[in-house]
Design a protein around this motif. Structure first.
Motif, PDB file in Angstrom:
ATOM      1  N   VAL A  59       0.849  -1.197   0.000  1.00 10.19           N
ATOM      2  CA  VAL A  59       0.000   0.000   0.000  1.00 10.19           C
ATOM      3  C   VAL A  59       0.882   1.243   0.000  1.00 10.19           C
ATOM      4  O   VAL A  59       0.630   2.207  -0.740  1.00 10.19           O
ATOM      5  CB  VAL A  59      -0.966  -0.009   1.198  1.00 10.19           C
ATOM      6  CG1 VAL A  59      -1.628   1.337   1.382  1.00 10.19           C
ATOM      7  CG2 VAL A  59      -2.009  -1.113   1.019  1.00 10.19           C
ATOM      8  N   ASP A  60       1.919   1.240   0.811  1.00 15.12           N
ATOM      9  CA  ASP A  60       2.833   2.389   0.864  1.00 15.12           C
ATOM     10  C   ASP A  60       3.504   2.614  -0.488  1.00 15.12           C
ATOM     11  O   ASP A  60       3.672   3.764  -0.922  1.00 15.12           O
ATOM     12  CB  ASP A  60       3.886   2.199   1.954  1.00 15.12           C
ATOM     13  CG  ASP A  60       3.307   2.305   3.359  1.00 15.12           C
ATOM     14  OD1 ASP A  60       2.180   2.836   3.503  1.00 15.12           O
ATOM     15  OD2 ASP A  60       3.987   1.860   4.305  1.00 15.12           O
ATOM     16  N   ALA A  61       3.887   1.528  -1.175  1.00 13.81           N
ATOM     17  CA  ALA A  61       4.531   1.661  -2.494  1.00 13.81           C
ATOM     18  C   ALA A  61       3.569   2.264  -3.499  1.00 13.81           C
ATOM     19  O   ALA A  61       3.955   3.126  -4.312  1.00 13.81           O
ATOM     20  CB  ALA A  61       5.027   0.297  -2.962  1.00 13.81           C
ATOM     21  N   VAL A  62       2.303   1.839  -3.459  1.00 11.73           N
ATOM     22  CA  VAL A  62       1.304   2.401  -4.379  1.00 11.73           C
ATOM     23  C   VAL A  62       1.079   3.871  -4.069  1.00 11.73           C
ATOM     24  O   VAL A  62       0.994   4.707  -4.978  1.00 11.73           O
ATOM     25  CB  VAL A  62      -0.017   1.597  -4.298  1.00 11.73           C
ATOM     26  CG1 VAL A  62      -1.135   2.305  -5.041  1.00 11.73           C
ATOM     27  CG2 VAL A  62       0.179   0.182  -4.837  1.00 11.73           C
ATOM     28  N   LYS A  63       0.973   4.210  -2.799  1.00 11.70           N
ATOM     29  CA  LYS A  63       0.792   5.624  -2.414  1.00 11.70           C
ATOM     30  C   LYS A  63       1.955   6.458  -2.935  1.00 11.70           C
ATOM     31  O   LYS A  63       1.741   7.576  -3.433  1.00 11.70           O
ATOM     32  CB  LYS A  63       0.703   5.761  -0.896  1.00 11.70           C
ATOM     33  CG  LYS A  63      -0.620   5.395  -0.308  1.00 11.70           C
ATOM     34  CD  LYS A  63      -0.585   5.625   1.201  1.00 11.70           C
ATOM     35  CE  LYS A  63      -1.851   5.245   1.873  1.00 11.70           C
ATOM     36  NZ  LYS A  63      -1.775   5.439   3.351  1.00 11.70           N
ATOM     37  N   ASP A  64       3.172   5.937  -2.793  1.00 12.45           N
ATOM     38  CA  ASP A  64       4.352   6.678  -3.256  1.00 12.45           C
ATOM     39  C   ASP A  64       4.294   6.903  -4.763  1.00 12.45           C
ATOM     40  O   ASP A  64       4.610   7.986  -5.252  1.00 12.45           O
ATOM     41  CB  ASP A  64       5.638   5.951  -2.879  1.00 12.45           C
ATOM     42  CG  ASP A  64       5.946   6.018  -1.390  1.00 12.45           C
ATOM     43  OD1 ASP A  64       5.345   6.852  -0.689  1.00 12.45           O
ATOM     44  OD2 ASP A  64       6.789   5.221  -0.928  1.00 12.45           O
ATOM     45  N   LYS A  65       3.886   5.872  -5.517  1.00 13.88           N
ATOM     46  CA  LYS A  65       3.804   6.014  -6.979  1.00 13.88           C
ATOM     47  C   LYS A  65       2.731   7.038  -7.366  1.00 13.88           C
ATOM     48  O   LYS A  65       2.929   7.840  -8.267  1.00 13.88           O
ATOM     49  CB  LYS A  65       3.491   4.668  -7.628  1.00 13.88           C
ATOM     50  CG  LYS A  65       4.682   3.793  -7.805  1.00 13.88           C
ATOM     51  CD  LYS A  65       4.368   2.623  -8.681  1.00 13.88           C
ATOM     52  CE  LYS A  65       5.649   1.871  -8.972  1.00 13.88           C
ATOM     53  NZ  LYS A  65       5.479   0.887 -10.027  1.00 13.88           N
ATOM     54  N   LEU A  66       1.607   6.979  -6.678  1.00 14.21           N
ATOM     55  CA  LEU A  66       0.516   7.897  -7.007  1.00 14.21           C
ATOM     56  C   LEU A  66       0.831   9.341  -6.638  1.00 14.21           C
ATOM     57  O   LEU A  66       0.378  10.272  -7.303  1.00 14.21           O
ATOM     58  CB  LEU A  66      -0.776   7.443  -6.328  1.00 14.21           C
ATOM     59  CG  LEU A  66      -1.386   6.140  -6.833  1.00 14.21           C
ATOM     60  CD1 LEU A  66      -2.598   5.755  -5.982  1.00 14.21           C
ATOM     61  CD2 LEU A  66      -1.772   6.266  -8.294  1.00 14.21           C
ATOM     62  N   SER A  67       1.601   9.517  -5.577  1.00 16.64           N
ATOM     63  CA  SER A  67       1.937  10.859  -5.159  1.00 16.64           C
ATOM     64  C   SER A  67       3.189  11.390  -5.848  1.00 16.64           C
ATOM     65  O   SER A  67       3.558  12.550  -5.683  1.00 16.64           O
ATOM     66  CB  SER A  67       2.122  10.912  -3.638  1.00 16.64           C
ATOM     67  OG  SER A  67       3.264  10.178  -3.248  1.00 16.64           O
ATOM     68  N   GLY A  68       3.869  10.518  -6.615  1.00 14.24           N
ATOM     69  CA  GLY A  68       5.057  10.955  -7.357  1.00 14.24           C
ATOM     70  C   GLY A  68       6.319  10.936  -6.542  1.00 14.24           C
ATOM     71  O   GLY A  68       7.313  11.538  -6.926  1.00 14.24           O
ATOM     72  N   ASN A  69       6.324  10.241  -5.440  1.00 12.68           N
ATOM     73  CA  ASN A  69       7.541  10.167  -4.595  1.00 12.68           C
ATOM     74  C   ASN A  69       8.469   9.092  -5.059  1.00 12.68           C
ATOM     75  O   ASN A  69       8.377   8.098  -5.435  1.00 12.68           O
ATOM     76  CB  ASN A  69       7.190   9.956  -3.132  1.00 12.68           C
ATOM     77  CG  ASN A  69       6.551  11.177  -2.510  1.00 12.68           C
ATOM     78  OD1 ASN A  69       6.790  12.273  -2.980  1.00 12.68           O
ATOM     79  ND2 ASN A  69       5.764  10.969  -1.498  1.00 12.68           N
TER      80      ASN A  69
END
Length: 69
Positions: A59-69
């Motif tokens: 979930v954290d990896a997906v959040k990072d991809k979606l937020s551009g981090n």
């Protein structure tokens, strides 16, 4: 999994091993079975915590991809 959860699961496993051994030495099959059950419960909790950690990482990896981090 937190360190305290890991330690608690390990303690439960050791308690189960002690019960199983005491039951084997004394010939108490109920105590022996209870010890085995304690060990299985600790293993299940450990596996559930591992899965939860893996899901959280995903979930954290997906959040990072979606937020551009």
């Amino acid at each position: 999994m937190s360190i305290s959860d890991d330690a608690q699961n390990k303690a439960e496993d050791l308690k189960g091993r002690a019960k199983e051994a005491a039951g084997a030495v004394s010939g108490n099959e109920d105590l022996k079975t209870e010890g085995k059950a304690d060990q299985v419960e600790a293993q299940i909790k450990d596996k559930v915590a591992d899965v939860a950690d893996a899901v959280k990482s995903g979930v954290d990896a997906v959040k990072d991809k979606l937020s551009g981090n």
